[in-house]
Each structure stands twice: as C-alpha cells, then as structure tokens.
Design an enzyme around this catalytic site. Structure first.
Site, PDB file in Angstrom:
ATOM      1  N   ARG A 154      86.352  23.036  67.373  1.00 40.91           N
ATOM      2  CA  ARG A 154      85.618  24.404  67.723  1.00 40.91           C
ATOM      3  C   ARG A 154      86.114  25.670  66.864  1.00 40.91           C
ATOM      4  NH1 ARG A 154      88.135  26.962  71.189  1.00 40.91           N
ATOM      5  NH2 ARG A 154      88.800  25.393  72.627  1.00 40.91           N
ATOM      6  N   TYR A 180      62.323  39.448  68.909  1.00 41.08           N
ATOM      7  CA  TYR A 180      62.107  38.170  69.293  1.00 41.08           C
ATOM      8  C   TYR A 180      62.406  37.918  70.879  1.00 41.08           C
ATOM      9  CZ  TYR A 180      62.946  33.323  69.971  1.00 41.08           C
ATOM     10  OH  TYR A 180      63.208  32.050  70.337  1.00 41.08           O
ATOM     11  N   ASP A 205      68.358  40.772  62.251  1.00 38.77           N
ATOM     12  CA  ASP A 205      67.888  39.553  62.372  1.00 38.77           C
ATOM     13  C   ASP A 205      67.072  39.190  61.399  1.00 38.77           C
ATOM     14  OD1 ASP A 205      66.539  37.084  62.984  1.00 38.77           O
ATOM     15  OD2 ASP A 205      66.560  37.381  65.236  1.00 38.77           O
ATOM     16  N   LYS A 225      64.930  27.883  61.753  1.00 40.39           N
ATOM     17  CA  LYS A 225      63.499  28.355  61.148  1.00 40.39           C
ATOM     18  C   LYS A 225      63.491  28.071  59.742  1.00 40.39           C
ATOM     19  CE  LYS A 225      62.857  29.479  65.125  1.00 40.39           C
ATOM     20  NZ  LYS A 225      63.059  30.911  65.696  1.00 40.39           N
TER      21      LYS A 225
HETATM   22  C1  LIG Z   1      63.833  31.598  66.760  1.00 40.92           C
HETATM   23  C2  LIG Z   1      64.303  33.137  66.741  1.00 40.92           C
HETATM   24  C3  LIG Z   1      65.417  33.477  67.405  1.00 40.92           C
HETATM   25  C4  LIG Z   1      66.303  32.290  68.359  1.00 40.92           C
HETATM   26  O1  LIG Z   1      66.816  31.269  67.620  1.00 40.92           O
HETATM   27  P1  LIG Z   1      67.047  29.724  68.100  1.00 40.92           P
HETATM   28  O2  LIG Z   1      67.472  28.890  67.388  1.00 40.92           O
HETATM   29  O3  LIG Z   1      65.667  29.301  68.680  1.00 40.92           O
HETATM   30  O4  LIG Z   1      68.036  29.959  69.346  1.00 40.92           O
HETATM   31  C5  LIG Z   1      65.898  34.466  66.981  1.00 40.92           C
HETATM   32  N1  LIG Z   1      65.321  35.330  66.366  1.00 40.92           N
HETATM   33  C6  LIG Z   1      64.038  35.341  65.680  1.00 40.92           C
HETATM   34  C7  LIG Z   1      63.191  36.115  64.636  1.00 40.92           C
HETATM   35  C8  LIG Z   1      63.554  33.871  65.983  1.00 40.92           C
HETATM   36  O5  LIG Z   1      62.338  33.546  65.401  1.00 40.92           O
END
Ligand SMILES: *Cc1c(COP(=O)(O)O)cnc(C)c1O
Length: 398
Positions: free
Chosen positions: A63, A115, A187, A212
């Site tokens: 961890r 998001y 983000d 992604k």
């Molecule tokens: C998918 C996504 C998230 C969340 O990510 P996870 O891996 O699904 O927890 C956050 N921000 C954006 C822009 C996303 O497309």
C-alpha cells in the site's frame, strides 16, 4: 540506458531531456534492474523482507509502495513534467484522494460540465464532509472570479470538458488562483500529457482516469496524479497511503504496457476524429458538433495556445433522444458503452450513461441534451467508421 545519445553537456541524456515519444518507452524504470528483463516485473507481493532490521528496505508494504506501481508513477511524473506521480485504483480514486487535500468548511470552484462521477463525489459525498462546491462556466474568467468565497481553497478544472468539450484557459485560471493561494487541479484525461501538460501552465495537481487513453485498451481501471511541488507531493502521498486506494501491480503492468503506444494511438485517433468532426459538421442533419479542432469552436484559440492537439473525442447532437437511441441501436462498429480513449471506438450516450447521475434540468442547462452522443474515435479505418455512422444516421424517420 546506453548513453549513445549525447546531451548538450556532452554526457548521456537524461530521460527528461528526450522527446515525448522516447519518454514513453525510456522513462528510467523500464528495464528490470535485477535481471535486465525488457518489461517491469509484476511484483505480486503485499510485503517485503527486511534483510537488515536497522536499514528498512526501499519498499516495505505494497500500500505504501510497490516496485511495479513505482514504475508507473515515475513514468507519469516524467510525461507530465512533474516531480512525483501517484497511481490509484481508478480515476475516481485519484480524484477523491486529491480532493481530500481539502478540509471540512472549505469551498471549491469546479468546471460545470465536469465528469459525472466527479459531480457525484462533490454533490453527494463531499457535501457530507461539509466541503461545498460552486460549479461555474470555467470558460468565463469573470464567472470564476465571482465564485470566490472567503473559504475557497481550490479550483478544479476539466478541459476540454465532458461531454461538450468547452475550453478553459488553464494558465489564466491558474494565475488568478495562485494570487489567492488556491490549490489548482486539472483533470487531464481527455488530452493526456501527449497533448496537454497542465503543470507547465502553472497548475498544482494533474489528475487522470488512466482507464481511458493512457491505458488505451479498455482492459484496465486506473487513476493517476502528478505534482511538481515537493511539499504538495508529500501531502498527496500521505493521502494515497492513508486512504489506500492504490493501483494493484497487475493493473500497473497493463497500464505501463498501454502507455508505451500512447503517441502512436493518439496521433491516429486524432486524425480520424478530425475527419469525423468535419464530416458531421458538413452534414445538414446534425444539430451541433462539439470538437475543439473545428474552426467554429468558441474555445479553439485558447485550446491551441495550451494544447498540442485536439484529441479523439467528438460530441454531437442529433436533435432528439429518439434519434440518438436509433443511432445507438444501429451502429455496427463502435462499442456502445461508457468510457473512451481505447483502441476500439466507443459511442456513448451521456444522458443515460456518464451523466445519468446529473438531474435532467441540470443536464439541459449544461448542453447535455437527450440528442447528445459522444464518439471516442479508435484505431479502425476512418472510412469504415464514417460509412457505419452514415447508415446509422440515415432514414431518420424510419
Ligand atoms: C472516466 C473518467 C473519470 C473517472 O475515472 P475512472 O477510472 O472511471 O474512475 C474521471 N474523469 C474523466 C474525464 C473521465 O473520463
């Protein structure tokens, strides 16, 4: 590794002196130091032997730190131009851990079409911790300024925003926030560090859903965070270790494997996304096309100042919920699913998928109508994608 390339000083170049495509493959931790193996081993271990009780090992409990995860963390830190990277079990684990830098009573200013999962975290979970949020049109600096309160502690940006791809002037917001001592976060999931590096624009923390584009194959859930400031890095590490939402070693290995081809994937997907956006915009039967690469996109100039590309996500409004559902049931190639940023194209329906958690009236206000579709362009031949979408859009009333 071999020092065949010489730096300006005449010695071997360090990983950070090389170009992005090279950094993806040679980030410093890509070869196993013990065996020379061509990929980082999956260190499937929860704990580590103390050979010498007086000199604790570099890794002592997974961890707190794991060598496979550490390789991912050093890779993303290098790619984003930061000093420290952190890998989490998901994008939301990264975002929620970073947002817990805030304390009860704090206020945060957030991009309004953020998001859906981030929206849910802010409005249903952090509210219980007495952390309050004002959602603003982050493209409007006056709106950002107007949202400032005595207890404002941070600004959270997402650009291009999701799913309507609005563009925030990251450097302008970061400069304003810095003057007021506010923490800034971006983000960066949609752009990836290949196209956009927020730390270079003055932002404190970069966040990713590595599920992604960075992972890129729809086969791993992961989140990343990067800091530049050492003290902030220590505070985020304390949260990563304290909350424990860390990335597992198998997932870390898959993520590293995917990241190696990030540039090759992004280049092809973006080229196809531009074709798709232009093709949609030239049709007479599409109510709106959202893509920062289109000349009529209101944020295009700002985007071009701060990003090296337009990305692979195109959103478009087909006019009605009925037509959107018809398209979703007729397309043959894209996966009809939530998520984006993969080798295969993914078509999603924000109103019923990623943004289902948002009340309909809030969605409507933010341009996320029932006719809106979001197309994440993969690596298929673009002509096949266009022909497929053509047949799915055709016969509107049949
Ligand atoms: C998918 C996504 C998230 C969340 O990510 P996870 O891996 O699904 O927890 C956050 N921000 C954006 C822009 C996303 O497309």
């Amino acid at each position: 590794m071999s020092g065949r390339e010489l730096s300006e000083r005449g010695g071997p170049k360090s990983p950070s002196e090389r170009r992005f495509a090279t950094k993806l493959l040679h980030f410093g931790g890509e070869i196993d130091a013990v065996t020379g193996a061509s990929s980082v081993p999956i260190h499937q271990a929860s704990t580590f032997h103390h050979h010498d009780i007086y000199n604790p090992p570099a890794f002592d409990y997974s961890r707190s730190g794991n060598p496979t995860r550490a390789a991912v963390e050093s890779a993303i830190a290098l790619l984003e131009g930061g000093t420290r990277g952190f890998a989490f079990a998901s994008g939301m684990a990264a975002i929620s851990s970073a947002l817990l830098l805030l304390s009860a009573g704090d206020h945060i200013i957030v991009t309004e079409d953020v998001y859906g999962g981030t929206y849910r975290l802010l409005t249903t979970i952090l509210t219980r911790m007495n952390i309050e949020t004002t959602f603003v049109d982050m493209t409007d600096l006056d709106a950002v300024r107007a949202a400032l309160k005595p207890n404002t502690a941070a600004v959270f940006m997402e650009t291009p925003s999701n799913p309507t791809l609005k563009i925030t002037d990251v450097a302008a917001v970061a400069a304003w926030a810095k003057e007021r001592g506010l923490l800034t976060m971006v983000d960066n999931t949609f752009m990836t560090p290949y196209h956009q590096r927020p730390l270079e624009l003055g932002v404190d923390i970069v966040l990713h859903s590595a599920t992604k584009f960075l992972g890129g194959h729809s086969d791993v859930l992961a989140g990343l965070a990067v800091t530049k400031d050492e003290a902030l890095g220590k505070r985020l590490y304390a949260l990563q270790n304290g909350l424990g939402a860390v990335l597992a070693p198998q997932e870390g290995w898959l993520l590293l494997r995917g990241m190696k081809t990030l540039q090759a994937r992004m280049e092809q997907s973006e080229r196809s996304a531009r074709r798709l956006a232009e093709w949609l915009a030239a049709r007479g039967d599409i109510a709106r096309v959202y893509y920062p690469g289109l000349p009529e996109h209101p944020g295009r100039d700002v985007h071009e100042r701060q990003s090296l590309g337009y990305g692979a996500v195109v959103s478009f409004d087909v006019g009605s919920g009925e037509r959107a559902k018809r398209v979703l049931s007729r397309v043959q190639l894209p996966l009809v699913a939530v998520s984006l940023g993969a080798v295969e194209s993914i078509l999603s329906y924000p109103a019923m998928m990623s943004h289902a958690a948002m009340p309909p009236e809030v969605r409507a206000e933010r341009g996320i109508g029932d006719g809106l579709l979001r197309y994440s362009v993969g690596l298929e031949h673009v002509d096949d994608l266009l022909e497929d979408l053509e047949q799915a859009l055709g016969g509107a009333d049949s």
